[in-house]
Design a protein around this motif. Structure first.
Motif, PDB file in Angstrom:
ATOM      1  N   GLU A  96      35.298  43.633  41.359  1.00  0.00           N
ATOM      2  CA  GLU A  96      36.707  44.030  42.353  1.00  0.00           C
ATOM      3  C   GLU A  96      37.599  44.927  41.683  1.00  0.00           C
ATOM      4  N   ALA A 109      37.084  48.573  41.175  1.00  0.00           N
ATOM      5  CA  ALA A 109      37.032  49.275  42.211  1.00  0.00           C
ATOM      6  C   ALA A 109      38.937  49.857  42.648  1.00  0.00           C
ATOM      7  N   LYS A 110      39.946  48.363  42.083  1.00  0.00           N
ATOM      8  CA  LYS A 110      41.705  48.470  42.501  1.00  0.00           C
ATOM      9  C   LYS A 110      41.094  49.777  41.684  1.00  0.00           C
ATOM     10  N   SER A 150      44.189  51.290  48.847  1.00  0.00           N
ATOM     11  CA  SER A 150      44.163  52.457  47.803  1.00  0.00           C
ATOM     12  C   SER A 150      42.801  52.063  46.626  1.00  0.00           C
ATOM     13  N   ALA A 151      42.196  51.070  46.857  1.00  0.00           N
ATOM     14  CA  ALA A 151      40.648  50.968  46.163  1.00  0.00           C
ATOM     15  C   ALA A 151      40.292  52.412  46.596  1.00  0.00           C
ATOM     16  N   GLU A 202      34.236  54.474  41.675  1.00  0.00           N
ATOM     17  CA  GLU A 202      33.861  53.618  42.956  1.00  0.00           C
ATOM     18  C   GLU A 202      32.136  52.702  41.959  1.00  0.00           C
ATOM     19  N   THR A 203      32.795  51.723  42.862  1.00  0.00           N
ATOM     20  CA  THR A 203      31.066  50.225  41.862  1.00  0.00           C
ATOM     21  C   THR A 203      30.835  50.104  42.647  1.00  0.00           C
ATOM     22  N   GLY A 205      40.220  52.589  40.314  1.00  0.00           N
ATOM     23  CA  GLY A 205      39.964  54.028  41.214  1.00  0.00           C
ATOM     24  C   GLY A 205      38.695  54.238  40.924  1.00  0.00           C
ATOM     25  N   LEU A 212      40.043  44.282  49.909  1.00  0.00           N
ATOM     26  CA  LEU A 212      40.481  45.718  48.744  1.00  0.00           C
ATOM     27  C   LEU A 212      41.559  45.988  49.590  1.00  0.00           C
ATOM     28  N   GLN A 226      34.584  39.929  48.998  1.00  0.00           N
ATOM     29  CA  GLN A 226      35.461  40.582  49.773  1.00  0.00           C
ATOM     30  C   GLN A 226      35.845  40.786  51.024  1.00  0.00           C
TER      31      GLN A 226
END
Length: 251
Positions: free
Chosen positions: A81, A84-85, A115-116, A89-90, A87, A112, A107
Motif C-alpha cells: 500500500e 502504491a501511494k 493519487s495512488a 504500480e504495485t 506512485g 487508497l 484495501q
C-alpha cells in the motif's frame, strides 16, 4: 531441487517453507494492528519504502506508464500500500492465502487515495511469475530472504523478475552476536515485540554474504544502509550489524 534455464543460465527453484507460510498465515488477521504482533513492521515501514523510492528515481518508466514494482512476500500489504501511494504500480505477492485475503480486505475497507498508483494482489510464488516470464522495473523483498529455503536461489529469482537495468531492494538482518541478542532473544523472548519463532538467527545474512550471492545472480549492490531504532522512530544509519537494507541493479 528442480531447476530451469532463464536467459541462458540455470535458475534453481526456491520457495518459502511450509512452516514459514503457516507461521505468518496465523498472524494475518492481526497484521494491520499497529499495536499487534506486526508492530515492529508498522514502525519500520515508512523508512523502508521511502528509502526504496528515493533510490529508484533514476529509473525511467515506459512512456505513459508508472514504474512497476513487485512486492514479494507482501504479507497483508503494509509495504504494498505504501509503494502504491508513492506512485509505483504495485503487485503484492505472497504464498500465504490468509495474508493475501487480509491484504485485499484492508484495501477494500480502506481504499487508497485517488493519487495512488494501481495496486493488485496475488496469492502465489515467485516461481509462478518466473515461469510466466514477467519482469518489473523494481523488485522488493523486505524481511523475506531470511525466511526462504535457499537465499542464493531466491536471489536468482529476484534477478529473473527484474528487467535489465532495473533494481532489486532487499532488507534483512545480519548474523551477528548483537542481532542474536536484540532481534532474537530481546524482541521475541524478553520484550515480546514479535511472536516467538518469527526468526531463525542461523538464517540471518551478513551484508558481505548478501552482496556475494547477489553478484552470483547478476545483481550489483549500489547502496546499503543500516536501519536502527533511535527514539522516537527508525532511521537509516551506517550500522548494518542488526537490520539493514540494500539496493541492487541488474546488469
Amino acid at each position: 531441487m528442480a531447476s530451469e534455464t532463464v536467459s541462458g543460465s540455470t535458475l534453481h527453484r526456491s520457495s518459502v517453507s511450509d512452516s514459514e507460510i503457516a507461521h505468518f498465515s496465523a498472524l494475518a488477521k492481526d497484521w494491520w494492528n499497529p499495536r499487534g504482533p506486526m508492530a515492529p513492521l508498522h514502525a519500520m515501514n515508512p523508512l523502508r519504502t521511502d528509502w526504496v523510492s528515493s533510490r529508484t528515481t533514476s529509473l525511467k518508466p515506459s512512456e505513459g506508464k508508472r514504474l512497476s514494482l513487485l512486492d514479494i512476500g507482501c504479507g497483508a500489504g503494509l509495504a504494498s500500500e505504501a509503494f502504491a501511494k508513492l506512485g509505483f504500480e504495485t503487485l503484492g505477492l505472497d504464498a500465504s492465502p490468509d495474508g493475501i485475503e487480509a491484504a485485499r480486505a484492508h484495501q477494500a475497507n480502506y481504499p487508497l487515495p485517488p493519487s495512488a498508483a494501481p495496486l493488485t494482489y496475488r496469492n502465489g510464488s515467485a516461481e509462478d511469475l518466473v515461469e510466466e516470464g514477467v519482469e518489473f522495473d523494481v523488485v522488493s523483498a523486505l524481511e523475506v530472504i531470511e525466511h526462504v529455503n535457499d537465499p542464493q536461489d531466491f536471489l536468482h529469482m529476484l534477478a529473473a523478475l527484474t528487467r535489465p537495468g532495473g533494481m532489486v531492494a532487499v532488507s534483512t538482518m545480519s548474523r551477528t552476536p548483537r542481532s542474536f541478542a536484540m532481534a532474537k532473544l530481546g524482541a521475541e523472548y524478553i520484550l515480546r515485540m514479535l511472536p516467538v519463532g518469527t526468526h531463525d538467527w542461523k538464517k540471518f545474512i551478513k551484508p558481505e554474504e548478501l552482496a556475494a550471492m547477489a553478484r552470483n545472480a547478476g545483481l550489483r549492490m549500489t547502496d546499503i544502509a543500516g536501519m536502527s531504532y533511535l527514539p522516537p522512530r527508525w532511521r537509516t544509519t551506517r550500522d548494518t550489524g542488526v537490520n539493514y537494507i540494500a539496493m541492487f541493479t541488474k546488469g
